[in-house]
Scaffold this motif. Structure first.
Motif, short mmCIF file in Angstrom:
data_model
loop_
_atom_site.label_atom_id
_atom_site.label_comp_id
_atom_site.label_asym_id
_atom_site.label_seq_id
_atom_site.Cartn_x
_atom_site.Cartn_y
_atom_site.Cartn_z
N LEU A 235 0.84 -1.19 0.00
CA LEU A 235 0.00 0.00 0.00
C LEU A 235 0.88 1.24 0.00
CD1 LEU A 235 -2.71 -1.00 2.66
CD2 LEU A 235 -2.68 -1.45 0.19
N LYS A 236 0.72 2.09 -1.02
CA LYS A 236 1.43 3.37 -1.07
C LYS A 236 0.58 4.36 -0.29
CE LYS A 236 4.41 6.52 -2.38
NZ LYS A 236 5.64 6.71 -1.56
N ARG A 237 1.05 4.75 0.88
CA ARG A 237 0.23 5.45 1.88
C ARG A 237 0.22 6.97 1.71
NH1 ARG A 237 -0.70 2.85 6.67
NH2 ARG A 237 -2.06 4.66 7.01
N GLU A 238 -0.40 7.44 0.61
CA GLU A 238 -0.52 8.89 0.43
C GLU A 238 -1.53 9.50 1.40
OE1 GLU A 238 1.17 11.30 -1.82
OE2 GLU A 238 2.47 9.61 -1.33
N ASP A 239 -2.27 8.67 2.12
CA ASP A 239 -3.12 9.18 3.20
C ASP A 239 -2.28 9.73 4.34
OD1 ASP A 239 -2.53 6.25 3.42
OD2 ASP A 239 -3.38 6.53 5.43
N LEU A 240 -0.99 9.41 4.35
CA LEU A 240 -0.08 9.93 5.39
C LEU A 240 0.71 11.14 4.92
CD1 LEU A 240 1.30 6.53 6.79
CD2 LEU A 240 -0.57 7.95 7.69
N GLN A 241 0.36 11.64 3.72
CA GLN A 241 1.00 12.86 3.20
C GLN A 241 0.69 14.03 4.14
OE1 GLN A 241 3.40 14.68 1.76
NE2 GLN A 241 3.17 13.12 0.14
N ILE B 156 -3.11 4.26 -1.99
CA ILE B 156 -4.12 4.84 -1.08
C ILE B 156 -4.00 6.34 -1.23
CG2 ILE B 156 -4.94 5.01 1.30
CD1 ILE B 156 -5.08 2.18 0.24
N SER B 157 -4.88 6.93 -2.01
CA SER B 157 -4.66 8.31 -2.48
C SER B 157 -4.95 9.38 -1.44
CB SER B 157 -5.52 8.58 -3.72
OG SER B 157 -6.89 8.39 -3.43
N GLY B 158 -5.78 9.07 -0.43
CA GLY B 158 -6.10 10.10 0.55
C GLY B 158 -6.80 9.57 1.77
N GLY B 159 -6.70 10.31 2.86
CA GLY B 159 -7.32 9.91 4.12
C GLY B 159 -8.18 10.98 4.74
N ASN B 160 -8.68 11.91 3.91
CA ASN B 160 -9.52 12.98 4.43
C ASN B 160 -10.99 12.54 4.49
OD1 ASN B 160 -7.72 15.30 4.91
ND2 ASN B 160 -7.25 15.04 2.74
N ASN B 161 -11.29 11.72 5.47
CA ASN B 161 -12.64 11.19 5.62
C ASN B 161 -13.30 11.84 6.83
OD1 ASN B 161 -14.89 9.70 5.02
ND2 ASN B 161 -14.13 7.80 5.93
#
Length: 416
Positions: free
Chosen positions: A43-49, A308-313
């Protein structure tokens, strides 16, 4: 406009430009998904950007190359949220004014985050029901005020920035054999896909869209970008009516496959990633993992990266996400039930029709003055989807008139 093949996209220069600003996000091996699909899933964790999505990469890459006069006049963007946060962070970091147009339906959490990352350097304008609506307003404002527009995806500098995700993937996993990417406007897939195809021509590149917003799927089918008459806005980070001209051309060249995933499946994936891996993803961020069932035969034995492109939920959306997941999995059903005109009909329904593990989650008589003989709206949650057939058999056995709302979209939307 020049075709992509006439433009040299310098992803390595973009990587050098960004590496001191953006966070190098981890590429994590996921043992559960790897075991399930018989391959190595990373998983490429771009939610952690920094701004919790990859969008910072493209925004900063473009804004940082503006001249001082352009920076002094300021920038404008239109965004469903993640691009807005990337632009806001870039404005704060580079000391330029940003005016950010967002659809009125943008989750409040994304609006607040944009304000925070802008640190006093941005003005937010909420307008329109979709990205495409607010885009028109943003372009008009840009022209009227002689500012620079920062596109969310259809720009070579933005595409270059998003492509640095691919640079990091290849650095961390040189043996990568397949990369699955979410697609909205197409910037991530165009950039990351172009870089990976140039550096590793044999890599399998798969794009994924929500079923209710198949803009790239339809564009590839029609051999040109098309404007969808309407879209499902639930997967807001990937819900656009029309993909970019540049991104379409690049995706057409590099993508091996485009997939569509039902919104309900996306919701199930969000909940599983949270419950099993403690990963918080937004709907668009779950698309790549949600698609694995569709390509399980193609990826068996391969080294596979899901972005995983984003984590803004927004936490306020979780109840809706759970509901959509239950409906998709066949665990929740809504009915209009007309009770037989005999005493004790309601008691009979509860004691004899419901199974031992069935749970009533909603109950209301539609005619308030005709209780126990009039129709009622009832929501039932099952322990297993396999229990549904037996439930319907018992309703017929005890002579309850039933209308299944899950199978009638118009009535479902009106009553539920």
């Amino acid at each position: 406009m020049e075709a992509p093949t006439q433009i040299t996209l310098d992803f390595n220069a973009a990587y050098e430009r960004l590496k001191r600003i953006v966070k190098r996000t981890p590429l994590e091996f996921n043992s559960g998904l790897s075991e399930k699909y018989g391959c190595e899933v990373y998983l490429k964790r771009e939610d952690l950007q920094i701004v919790r999505s990859y969008k910072l990469r493209g925004a900063y890459n473009m804004i940082s190359q503006l001249n001082q006069d352009q920076l002094n006049r300021g920038v404008v963007c239109a965004s469903a949220g993640n691009h807005a946060q990337g632009v806001a962070f870039s404005c704060s970091n580079l000391g330029t004014l940003g005016v950010i147009f967002m659809p009125e339906i943008t989750p409040n959490q994304k609006v607040k985050q944009t304000e925070m990352f802008g640190a006093g350097k941005v003005k937010i304008v909420l307008v329109g029901d979709t990205f495409d609506d607010c885009l028109a307003e943003a372009l008009a404002y840009t022209k009227a005020n002689n500012m620079t527009f920062i596109p969310p995806f259809d720009n070579y500098s933005v595409i270059e920035g998003q492509g640095t995700v691919g640079v990091e993937i290849l650095q961390d996993l040189p043996g990568v054999e397949a990369v699955i990417m979410p697609v909205g406007g197409g910037g991530l897939a165009a950039g990351t896909g172009s870089y990976l195809k140039d550096e590793k021509p044999g890599v399998l590149l798969i794009g994924v869209e929500p079923e209710g917003a198949p803009s790239m799927f339809k564009a590839l089918e029609a051999h040109e970008p098309v404007t969808l008459p309407q879209i499902n806005r639930f997967v807001d980070g990937a819900a656009v009516k029309r993909v970019g001209t540049l991104t379409y051309k690049l995706c057409q060249e590099v993508l091996n496959q485009m997939l569509l995933v039902p919104e309900g499946k996306v919701c199930t994936t969000i909940l599983k990633l949270y419950n099993e891996d403690a990963i918080v993803v937004e709907p668009a961020g779950a698309l790549a993992v949600a698609s694995l069932d569709l390509v399980k035969d193609q990826i068996k034995g391969k080294k596979v990266v899901c972005i995983i492109s984003g984590g803004n939920n927004d936490i306020e959306r979780m109840q809706e996400i759970k509901e959509r997941s239950l409906l998709y999995e066949g665990l929740k059903h809504y009915f209009i039930i007309r009770f037989p005109q005999r005493p004790g009909a309601l008691k009979l329904f509860v004691n004899n029709v419901l199974g031992p593990h069935d749970d009533i989650t909603r109950f209301e008589f539609i005619k308030k003055t005709n209780r126990e003989s009039g129709p009622a709206l009832i929501g039932i949650e099952l322990k297993s989807a396999d229990d549904y057939g037996a439930l319907m058999d018992r309703m017929q056995e005890f002579r309850f008139e039933v209308k299944e709302l899950n199978r009638d979209q118009t009535l479902f939307e009106y009553l539920v």
